[in-house]
Scaffold this motif. Sequence first.
Motif, PDB file in Angstrom:
ATOM      1  N   PRO A   1     -10.413   4.872   5.207  1.00  0.00           N
ATOM      2  CA  PRO A   1      -9.719   6.044   5.759  1.00  0.00           C
ATOM      3  C   PRO A   1      -8.371   5.699   6.396  1.00  0.00           C
ATOM      4  O   PRO A   1      -7.372   6.386   6.151  1.00  0.00           O
ATOM      5  CB  PRO A   1     -10.699   6.608   6.784  1.00  0.00           C
ATOM      6  CG  PRO A   1     -12.043   6.182   6.279  1.00  0.00           C
ATOM      7  CD  PRO A   1     -11.800   4.801   5.707  1.00  0.00           C
ATOM      8  N   MET A   2      -8.311   4.623   7.183  1.00  0.00           N
ATOM      9  CA  MET A   2      -7.041   4.243   7.800  1.00  0.00           C
ATOM     10  C   MET A   2      -6.046   3.762   6.747  1.00  0.00           C
ATOM     11  O   MET A   2      -4.854   4.066   6.821  1.00  0.00           O
ATOM     12  CB  MET A   2      -7.228   3.168   8.869  1.00  0.00           C
ATOM     13  CG  MET A   2      -5.937   2.865   9.623  1.00  0.00           C
ATOM     14  SD  MET A   2      -6.118   1.618  10.915  1.00  0.00           S
ATOM     15  CE  MET A   2      -6.900   2.593  12.178  1.00  0.00           C
ATOM     16  N   TYR A   3      -6.547   3.049   5.759  1.00  0.00           N
ATOM     17  CA  TYR A   3      -5.688   2.597   4.666  1.00  0.00           C
ATOM     18  C   TYR A   3      -5.041   3.798   3.973  1.00  0.00           C
ATOM     19  O   TYR A   3      -3.837   3.822   3.742  1.00  0.00           O
ATOM     20  CB  TYR A   3      -6.519   1.771   3.675  1.00  0.00           C
ATOM     21  CG  TYR A   3      -5.782   1.393   2.414  1.00  0.00           C
ATOM     22  CD1 TYR A   3      -4.840   0.372   2.410  1.00  0.00           C
ATOM     23  CD2 TYR A   3      -6.023   2.056   1.223  1.00  0.00           C
ATOM     24  CE1 TYR A   3      -4.162   0.018   1.254  1.00  0.00           C
ATOM     25  CE2 TYR A   3      -5.358   1.709   0.058  1.00  0.00           C
ATOM     26  CZ  TYR A   3      -4.427   0.690   0.087  1.00  0.00           C
ATOM     27  OH  TYR A   3      -3.749   0.357  -1.064  1.00  0.00           O
ATOM     28  N   LEU A   4      -5.841   4.796   3.667  1.00  0.00           N
ATOM     29  CA  LEU A   4      -5.317   5.992   2.996  1.00  0.00           C
ATOM     30  C   LEU A   4      -4.335   6.745   3.894  1.00  0.00           C
ATOM     31  O   LEU A   4      -3.388   7.357   3.397  1.00  0.00           O
ATOM     32  CB  LEU A   4      -6.458   6.891   2.545  1.00  0.00           C
ATOM     33  CG  LEU A   4      -7.333   6.301   1.432  1.00  0.00           C
ATOM     34  CD1 LEU A   4      -8.541   7.191   1.182  1.00  0.00           C
ATOM     35  CD2 LEU A   4      -6.550   6.074   0.149  1.00  0.00           C
ATOM     36  N   ASP A   5      -4.547   6.697   5.207  1.00  0.00           N
ATOM     37  CA  ASP A   5      -3.582   7.315   6.138  1.00  0.00           C
ATOM     38  C   ASP A   5      -2.192   6.715   5.961  1.00  0.00           C
ATOM     39  O   ASP A   5      -1.190   7.433   6.026  1.00  0.00           O
ATOM     40  CB  ASP A   5      -4.027   7.137   7.595  1.00  0.00           C
ATOM     41  CG  ASP A   5      -5.147   8.068   7.996  1.00  0.00           C
ATOM     42  OD1 ASP A   5      -5.423   9.045   7.254  1.00  0.00           O
ATOM     43  OD2 ASP A   5      -5.759   7.815   9.057  1.00  0.00           O
ATOM     44  N   PHE A   6      -2.115   5.413   5.729  1.00  0.00           N
ATOM     45  CA  PHE A   6      -0.812   4.770   5.507  1.00  0.00           C
ATOM     46  C   PHE A   6      -0.160   5.302   4.228  1.00  0.00           C
ATOM     47  O   PHE A   6       1.044   5.512   4.191  1.00  0.00           O
ATOM     48  CB  PHE A   6      -0.937   3.245   5.455  1.00  0.00           C
ATOM     49  CG  PHE A   6      -1.007   2.619   6.813  1.00  0.00           C
ATOM     50  CD1 PHE A   6       0.146   2.373   7.541  1.00  0.00           C
ATOM     51  CD2 PHE A   6      -2.231   2.283   7.381  1.00  0.00           C
ATOM     52  CE1 PHE A   6       0.096   1.800   8.801  1.00  0.00           C
ATOM     53  CE2 PHE A   6      -2.301   1.713   8.638  1.00  0.00           C
ATOM     54  CZ  PHE A   6      -1.133   1.473   9.346  1.00  0.00           C
ATOM     55  N   TRP A   7      -0.946   5.490   3.197  1.00  0.00           N
ATOM     56  CA  TRP A   7      -0.424   6.070   1.955  1.00  0.00           C
ATOM     57  C   TRP A   7       0.093   7.487   2.209  1.00  0.00           C
ATOM     58  O   TRP A   7       1.147   7.871   1.706  1.00  0.00           O
ATOM     59  CB  TRP A   7      -1.500   6.102   0.876  1.00  0.00           C
ATOM     60  CG  TRP A   7      -1.526   4.876   0.019  1.00  0.00           C
ATOM     61  CD1 TRP A   7      -2.317   3.775   0.189  1.00  0.00           C
ATOM     62  CD2 TRP A   7      -0.733   4.614  -1.142  1.00  0.00           C
ATOM     63  NE1 TRP A   7      -2.062   2.860  -0.807  1.00  0.00           N
ATOM     64  CE2 TRP A   7      -1.101   3.348  -1.637  1.00  0.00           C
ATOM     65  CE3 TRP A   7       0.242   5.341  -1.822  1.00  0.00           C
ATOM     66  CZ2 TRP A   7      -0.525   2.787  -2.768  1.00  0.00           C
ATOM     67  CZ3 TRP A   7       0.823   4.777  -2.954  1.00  0.00           C
ATOM     68  CH2 TRP A   7       0.430   3.510  -3.413  1.00  0.00           C
ATOM     69  N   HIS A   8      -0.660   8.279   2.982  1.00  0.00           N
ATOM     70  CA  HIS A   8      -0.253   9.660   3.260  1.00  0.00           C
ATOM     71  C   HIS A   8       1.035   9.695   4.084  1.00  0.00           C
ATOM     72  O   HIS A   8       1.887  10.563   3.870  1.00  0.00           O
ATOM     73  CB  HIS A   8      -1.382  10.424   3.931  1.00  0.00           C
ATOM     74  CG  HIS A   8      -2.614  10.545   3.077  1.00  0.00           C
ATOM     75  ND1 HIS A   8      -2.593  11.001   1.778  1.00  0.00           N
ATOM     76  CD2 HIS A   8      -3.901  10.238   3.335  1.00  0.00           C
ATOM     77  CE1 HIS A   8      -3.814  10.972   1.263  1.00  0.00           C
ATOM     78  NE2 HIS A   8      -4.624  10.509   2.189  1.00  0.00           N
ATOM     79  N   LYS A   9       1.196   8.743   4.995  1.00  0.00           N
ATOM     80  CA  LYS A   9       2.453   8.654   5.763  1.00  0.00           C
ATOM     81  C   LYS A   9       3.616   8.296   4.852  1.00  0.00           C
ATOM     82  O   LYS A   9       4.717   8.818   4.995  1.00  0.00           O
ATOM     83  CB  LYS A   9       2.317   7.622   6.881  1.00  0.00           C
ATOM     84  CG  LYS A   9       1.423   8.058   8.010  1.00  0.00           C
ATOM     85  CD  LYS A   9       1.232   6.952   9.030  1.00  0.00           C
ATOM     86  CE  LYS A   9       0.168   7.344  10.027  1.00  0.00           C
ATOM     87  NZ  LYS A   9      -0.232   6.241  10.897  1.00  0.00           N
ATOM     88  N   GLU A  10       3.374   7.388   3.913  1.00  0.00           N
ATOM     89  CA  GLU A  10       4.419   7.005   2.957  1.00  0.00           C
ATOM     90  C   GLU A  10       4.802   8.220   2.108  1.00  0.00           C
ATOM     91  O   GLU A  10       5.987   8.492   1.892  1.00  0.00           O
ATOM     92  CB  GLU A  10       3.935   5.851   2.077  1.00  0.00           C
ATOM     93  CG  GLU A  10       4.964   5.295   1.134  1.00  0.00           C
ATOM     94  CD  GLU A  10       6.144   4.639   1.814  1.00  0.00           C
ATOM     95  OE1 GLU A  10       7.289   5.022   1.490  1.00  0.00           O
ATOM     96  OE2 GLU A  10       5.946   3.758   2.662  1.00  0.00           O
ATOM     97  N   LYS A  11       3.816   8.981   1.664  1.00  0.00           N
ATOM     98  CA  LYS A  11       4.084  10.183   0.871  1.00  0.00           C
ATOM     99  C   LYS A  11       4.887  11.193   1.693  1.00  0.00           C
ATOM    100  O   LYS A  11       5.861  11.770   1.197  1.00  0.00           O
ATOM    101  CB  LYS A  11       2.773  10.800   0.397  1.00  0.00           C
ATOM    102  CG  LYS A  11       2.963  12.058  -0.433  1.00  0.00           C
ATOM    103  CD  LYS A  11       1.628  12.641  -0.862  1.00  0.00           C
ATOM    104  CE  LYS A  11       1.823  13.911  -1.667  1.00  0.00           C
ATOM    105  NZ  LYS A  11       0.529  14.477  -2.090  1.00  0.00           N
TER     106      LYS A  11
END
Length: 145
Positions: free
Chosen positions: A124-134
């Motif tokens: 979940p935290m890993y995917l949060d980084f992707w969502h911030k990048e997006k």
Amino acid sequence: MEVRNSAGVTLGEKWRQGVDAYLGAFTAGFPNAMFVYGPQSPAAFANGSTNAELQGEVMVEFLEFLRSEGLTRFESTPEADQTWTDHINGTDDMALFKHAKSWYNGSNIPGKKPQMLQYLNGLPMYLDFWHKEKAAGYTDGLRVS
């Protein structure tokens, strides 16, 4: 496989002194290369099929963004690579993994620099980084053109 960049440097040569891979998916100097289940991703600390599916989804979203914007080149910045490594090392400093001789940190290979090679903070935290990048238009840690 000897993946080389435009300067003729292999990925192995670049990472000889340690891996830096932003989001566990990109590394500076190797444009248009993405790693699914790569080093510094949560590969070993998430259910394999779930991780592959969710990481694949954010990568497809990224590729769709590139296509919709007419962009044909991407790579991470050296600063983003280092910041990601620092983030992983900060978590590893609180864990016990660095004290083990393990493939998690490469210390099972003679001569290899010990380094946490997995993302320890969960999917979940890993995917949060992707969502911030997006949300940043894929320009927070990436160069796109």
